[in-house]
Design an enzyme around this catalytic site. Structure first.
Site, PDB file in Angstrom:
ATOM      1  N   HIS A   1       8.996 -21.025 -55.777  1.00 43.49           N
ATOM      2  CA  HIS A   1       9.026 -19.614 -55.376  1.00 43.49           C
ATOM      3  C   HIS A   1       8.493 -18.700 -56.477  1.00 43.49           C
ATOM      4  O   HIS A   1       8.997 -17.607 -56.699  1.00 43.49           O
ATOM      5  CB  HIS A   1      10.439 -19.189 -54.974  1.00 43.49           C
ATOM      6  CG  HIS A   1      10.949 -19.846 -53.712  1.00 43.49           C
ATOM      7  ND1 HIS A   1      10.938 -21.206 -53.521  1.00 43.49           N
ATOM      8  CD2 HIS A   1      11.490 -19.318 -52.595  1.00 43.49           C
ATOM      9  CE1 HIS A   1      11.445 -21.487 -52.338  1.00 43.49           C
ATOM     10  NE2 HIS A   1      11.782 -20.365 -51.747  1.00 43.49           N
TER      11      HIS A   1
ATOM     12  N   PHE B   1      14.797 -18.033 -62.085  1.00 40.92           N
ATOM     13  CA  PHE B   1      16.019 -18.566 -62.683  1.00 40.92           C
ATOM     14  C   PHE B   1      15.730 -19.801 -63.556  1.00 40.92           C
ATOM     15  O   PHE B   1      16.610 -20.292 -64.246  1.00 40.92           O
ATOM     16  CB  PHE B   1      17.044 -18.893 -61.591  1.00 40.92           C
ATOM     17  CG  PHE B   1      17.144 -17.797 -60.556  1.00 40.92           C
ATOM     18  CD1 PHE B   1      17.174 -16.466 -60.947  1.00 40.92           C
ATOM     19  CD2 PHE B   1      17.188 -18.087 -59.204  1.00 40.92           C
ATOM     20  CE1 PHE B   1      17.238 -15.439 -60.009  1.00 40.92           C
ATOM     21  CE2 PHE B   1      17.251 -17.075 -58.251  1.00 40.92           C
ATOM     22  CZ  PHE B   1      17.277 -15.751 -58.658  1.00 40.92           C
TER      23      PHE B   1
ATOM     24  N   SER C   1      15.586 -25.493 -50.715  1.00 42.18           N
ATOM     25  CA  SER C   1      14.433 -24.687 -51.131  1.00 42.18           C
ATOM     26  C   SER C   1      13.514 -25.451 -52.066  1.00 42.18           C
ATOM     27  O   SER C   1      12.310 -25.272 -52.052  1.00 42.18           O
ATOM     28  CB  SER C   1      14.898 -23.412 -51.835  1.00 42.18           C
ATOM     29  OG  SER C   1      15.589 -22.577 -50.950  1.00 42.18           O
TER      30      SER C   1
ATOM     31  N   GLU D   1      22.530 -21.785 -63.971  1.00 44.31           N
ATOM     32  CA  GLU D   1      21.247 -22.278 -64.472  1.00 44.31           C
ATOM     33  C   GLU D   1      21.276 -22.555 -65.974  1.00 44.31           C
ATOM     34  O   GLU D   1      20.628 -23.487 -66.452  1.00 44.31           O
ATOM     35  CB  GLU D   1      20.136 -21.276 -64.138  1.00 44.31           C
ATOM     36  CG  GLU D   1      19.889 -21.097 -62.634  1.00 44.31           C
ATOM     37  CD  GLU D   1      20.874 -20.158 -61.942  1.00 44.31           C
ATOM     38  OE1 GLU D   1      21.691 -19.515 -62.631  1.00 44.31           O
ATOM     39  OE2 GLU D   1      20.827 -20.057 -60.697  1.00 44.31           O
TER      40      GLU D   1
ATOM     41  N   ASP E   1      11.985 -11.820 -49.978  1.00 43.14           N
ATOM     42  CA  ASP E   1      13.110 -11.647 -50.910  1.00 43.14           C
ATOM     43  C   ASP E   1      12.861 -10.527 -51.915  1.00 43.14           C
ATOM     44  O   ASP E   1      13.800  -9.926 -52.433  1.00 43.14           O
ATOM     45  CB  ASP E   1      13.405 -12.953 -51.668  1.00 43.14           C
ATOM     46  CG  ASP E   1      14.375 -13.850 -50.903  1.00 43.14           C
ATOM     47  OD1 ASP E   1      14.993 -13.368 -49.939  1.00 43.14           O
ATOM     48  OD2 ASP E   1      14.503 -15.025 -51.274  1.00 43.14           O
TER      49      ASP E   1
HETATM   50  C1  LIG Z   1      20.880 -16.435 -60.628  1.00 44.11           C
HETATM   51  C2  LIG Z   1      20.658 -16.868 -59.230  1.00 44.11           C
HETATM   52  N1  LIG Z   1      20.608 -18.187 -58.940  1.00 44.11           N
HETATM   53  C3  LIG Z   1      20.372 -18.591 -57.675  1.00 44.11           C
HETATM   54  C4  LIG Z   1      20.165 -17.689 -56.675  1.00 44.11           C
HETATM   55  C5  LIG Z   1      19.852 -18.145 -55.260  1.00 44.11           C
HETATM   56  N2  LIG Z   1      21.003 -17.837 -54.390  1.00 44.11           N
HETATM   57  C6  LIG Z   1      21.035 -16.740 -53.612  1.00 44.11           C
HETATM   58  S1  LIG Z   1      22.446 -16.588 -52.764  1.00 44.11           S
HETATM   59  C7  LIG Z   1      23.053 -18.045 -53.377  1.00 44.11           C
HETATM   60  C8  LIG Z   1      24.396 -18.542 -52.958  1.00 44.11           C
HETATM   61  C9  LIG Z   1      25.437 -17.544 -53.256  1.00 44.11           C
HETATM   62  O1  LIG Z   1      26.690 -17.981 -52.856  1.00 44.11           O
HETATM   63  P1  LIG Z   1      27.839 -16.904 -52.630  1.00 44.11           P
HETATM   64  O2  LIG Z   1      27.906 -16.014 -53.817  1.00 44.11           O
HETATM   65  O3  LIG Z   1      29.064 -17.621 -52.271  1.00 44.11           O
HETATM   66  O4  LIG Z   1      27.295 -16.024 -51.434  1.00 44.11           O
HETATM   67  P2  LIG Z   1      27.386 -16.396 -49.855  1.00 44.11           P
HETATM   68  O5  LIG Z   1      26.521 -17.594 -49.650  1.00 44.11           O
HETATM   69  O6  LIG Z   1      28.810 -16.670 -49.557  1.00 44.11           O
HETATM   70  O7  LIG Z   1      26.847 -15.187 -49.174  1.00 44.11           O
HETATM   71  C10 LIG Z   1      22.118 -18.612 -54.254  1.00 44.11           C
HETATM   72  C11 LIG Z   1      22.285 -19.878 -54.973  1.00 44.11           C
HETATM   73  C12 LIG Z   1      20.209 -16.319 -57.020  1.00 44.11           C
HETATM   74  N3  LIG Z   1      19.992 -15.353 -56.119  1.00 44.11           N
HETATM   75  N4  LIG Z   1      20.467 -15.935 -58.292  1.00 44.11           N
END
Ligand SMILES: Cc1ncc(C[n+]2csc(CCOP(=O)(O)OP(=O)(O)O)c2C)c(N)n1
Ligand SMILES: [Mg+2]
Lengths: 319, 283
Positions: A114, A88, A42, A63, A122
């Site tokens: 973003h 973030f 991203s 973060e 989103d």
């Molecule tokens: C505080 C925060 N940082 C980054 C993100 C971006 N983000 C959305 S989902 C994700 C990965 C999440 O991994 P996991 O909890 O294992 O979910 P899965 O991919 O297995 O669905 C990230 C980094 C976010 N939504 N919130």
């Protein structure tokens, strides 16, 4: 509609300008390091990671830790660029930035993608519209919001050469490229894009293109618009603002941000102190965003060319 | 205990929910199918068998069990299950991620969608809220339970561990927290991005009662959730480490982070739908 004063042949996302700028900054200066919190794709940091694997640090979804790490890495001379979404990069980690970076005067470049409603589907949890305000309130912080791919790339290179904390804000959607390739980016120096005499539009980020379109519409209506691109919101270019309004005597500010705390307030401060002038804001009016297509959201939240035109017509009547 | 007939009924619902998920993300070319598909069986078991809940939505939910989704990006599975449970019309699923919709990209209370009690999407915050709600249940002398789901990548957020410490210290023993232990996050496998190492030992060291389970087998999910329930009220919060496969149920989406947040194109949608029986009628 009359022709716009700037044209484009290609659209590209500003975040790609950051990614390409970071790669070049990394080649120019081996002190440059990158950090990312599980959003390499991203943020377009993949090319940097590939070429400089030893200077790239994946932090996972953490973060606050990333900001602390970056602050620490400056001690001994590294120039850390952190990458995550604008939400973030700011609200999530405000105190870490405040204490470990701004107050401690650390040479960290907080790079935020973003930003604003144009991230689209989103929705509001991710669409931060308060980040410019939060960051410009911090002493020692420089705040930059470039308008297209070329300017974002140039800004990324410029902040690598600048000593001190910087917040660099950019976005997700593909938008017109209308500023010059390989431009020199001067932090804190506004760019006079279009000269005019009836009103000054001060615009930042994605709203600069909307203002270019608005100028074309207003020209047909016989209104002469001066358009100034305020890519650096802090420190703001007071001289450029005061020079322009001494001629036009009224102001519209345009930004993809809350009206509270953003570019509009930064300009209003300058005007109130030095030369009180009628001003209208094109900004989000104290609301959260929502899911939708970027163009739909720009319209619904009052950020497109049409809304700039309406604001100009209103402010001219207040002269 | 669920009967065999019961299990088959739940599996049918799960098949329909998976169809809803891929159709929803395809329609707007955005959203998160991977985690949604992986957690479908869990959501169906919870809402159609385990949870004591009332589809006449009331924010305060007195005398009801509560569910919180901390990893808000898997909203498609939650929206589908809420609609299929009767919280709102299934036809509303077609508004997902569109402008003026109650079905926001990430769950929100702002649009007053029945079933949602707090916004999520920014990761790491749901366990704290769930613990707070669980303590309110105790203060109100209710014996209902609070459930919360988190992603495994999400566990990299420090706030989760602040909450973990708090839950054990304050003996919040009316909560069952589940981890979607799929081993994947956006940038790749968790072991490569930021290894969580021995998760079971970590939660145990923080003072939680930990069970391990299989999240893609309906009868095992029911069994493990019922076991988890039997562990509540004993002075410790309960953590369900639930193994799933991201993308489960659609072969080409299965077991990879690639489908974390990518929508299928027309051909991929057709392929996916051919693998999922339409049991309750598409929305
Ligand atoms: C505080 C925060 N940082 C980054 C993100 C971006 N983000 C959305 S989902 C994700 C990965 C999440 O991994 P996991 O909890 O294992 O979910 P899965 O991919 O297995 O669905 C990230 C980094 C976010 N939504 N919130
Ligand atoms: Mg995961």
């Amino acid at each position: 509609m009359a022709e716009t004063k700037f044209t484009f042949t290609e659209k590209k996302d500003t975040r790609s300008g950051f990614g390409d700028g970071l790669l070049e900054a990394g080649r120019n200066n081996e002190q440059v390091v990158g950090l990312c919190a599980d959003l390499i794709g991203s943020l377009k940091m993949g090319a940097f990671q590939k070429e400089f694997p030893d200077r790239f640090f994946q932090t996972g979804i953490a973060e606050a830790n990333m900001m602390g790490l970056a602050a620490g890495m400056t001690i001994g001379g590294k120039i850390p660029f952190t990458g995550t979404f604008a939400n973030f990069s700011t609200g999530r980690v405000y105190d870490q930035i405040r204490q470990s970076i701004a107050y401690s005067e650390k040479n960290v470049k907080i790079c935020a993608s973003h930003a604003g409603v144009t991230l689209g589907e989103d929705g509001a949890t991710h669409q931060i519209l308060e980040d410019i305000g939060m960051m410009r309130m911090l002493p020692n912080m420089t705040v930059i919001n470039p308008c297209d791919y070329n300017q974002t790339k140039a800004a990324t290179l410029a902040i690598a050469d600048y000593q001190g904390p910087v917040y660099l804000r950019f976005g997700r959607p593909k938008v017109p490229i209308f500023t010059p390739d390989n431009q020199k980016f001067e932090i804190g120096k506004a760019i006079n894009m279009i000269e005019g005499s009836d009103v000054t539009i001060f615009a930042t980020g994605h709203l600069v293109w909307e203002a270019i379109e608005a100028e074309a519409i207003l020209r047909e209506k016989g209104i002469s618009v001066e358009l100034i691109n305020i890519h650096t919101i802090k420190p703001i270019d007071e001289a450029a603002i005061l020079k322009s309004i001494s001629k036009t005597r009224c102001v519209v500010t345009a930004e993809e941000h809350q009206r509270n705390g953003g570019l509009g307030d930064a300009v209003a401060q300058v005007l109130a102190q030095h030369n009180p002038t009628p001003q209208e804001y094109v900004a989000v009016d104290d609301q959260f965003g929502e899911s939708g297509k970027p163009e739909q959201l720009m319209k619904k939240y009052g950020l497109d060319a049409e809304h700039i035109v309406a604001a100009v017509e209103k402010v001219i009547k207040r002269k | 205990m669920a009967s065999q007939a019961n299990i088959q009924e739940l599996e049918k619902i799960a098949s329909q929910v998976r169809r809803d998920i891929v159709r929803m993300v395809h329609a707007v070319n955005s959203g998160h199918p991977g985690g949604s598909l992986g957690c479908t069986d869990f959501f169906v078991a919870l809402y159609f068998h385990i949870l004591k809940h009332n589809i006449e939505f009331d924010m305060d939910a007195k005398k009801e069990d509560l569910f919180f989704l901390s990893n808000g990006h898997i909203s498609p599975v939650w929206y589908s299950v809420l609609a299929r449970s009767g919280y709102f019309e299934v036809s509303e699923l077609s508004t997902f991620r569109k402008i003026n919709s109650r079905l926001q990209g990430h769950p929100t209370t702002e649009e007053h969608l029945p079933g949602i009690r707090i916004a999520s999407g920014s990761l790491g915050q749901g366990l704290s809220a769930a613990l707070g709600a669980a303590q309110t249940k105790k203060l109100n002398n209710e014996d209902n339970l609070v459930y919360v789901l988190m992603g495994d990548g999400e566990l990299q957020e420090g706030q989760i561990w602040e909450a973990a410490m708090y839950g054990a210290h304050h003996k919040v023993d009316n909560i069952i927290a589940t981890v979607d232990y799929n081993g994947q996050q956006i940038d790749g496998p968790i072991s490569e991005v930021m290894d969580l190492k021995d998760l079971k030992a970590k939660w145990q060291a923080f003072g939680w009662e930990v069970i391990e389970s299989n999240g893609n087998n309906m009868s095992e999910i029911i069994k493990s959730l019922e076991h988890a329930k039997s562990l509540t009220g004993k002075g410790k919060p309960v953590l369900n480490l639930m193994k799933t496969e991201m993308g489960y149920g659609v072969d080409f989406m299965q077991g990879t982070h690639k489908w974390h947040g990518v929508a299928p194109n027309d051909d991929e949608l057709a392929n996916a739908l051919s693998q999922l029986e339409e049991t309750l009628g598409d929305y």
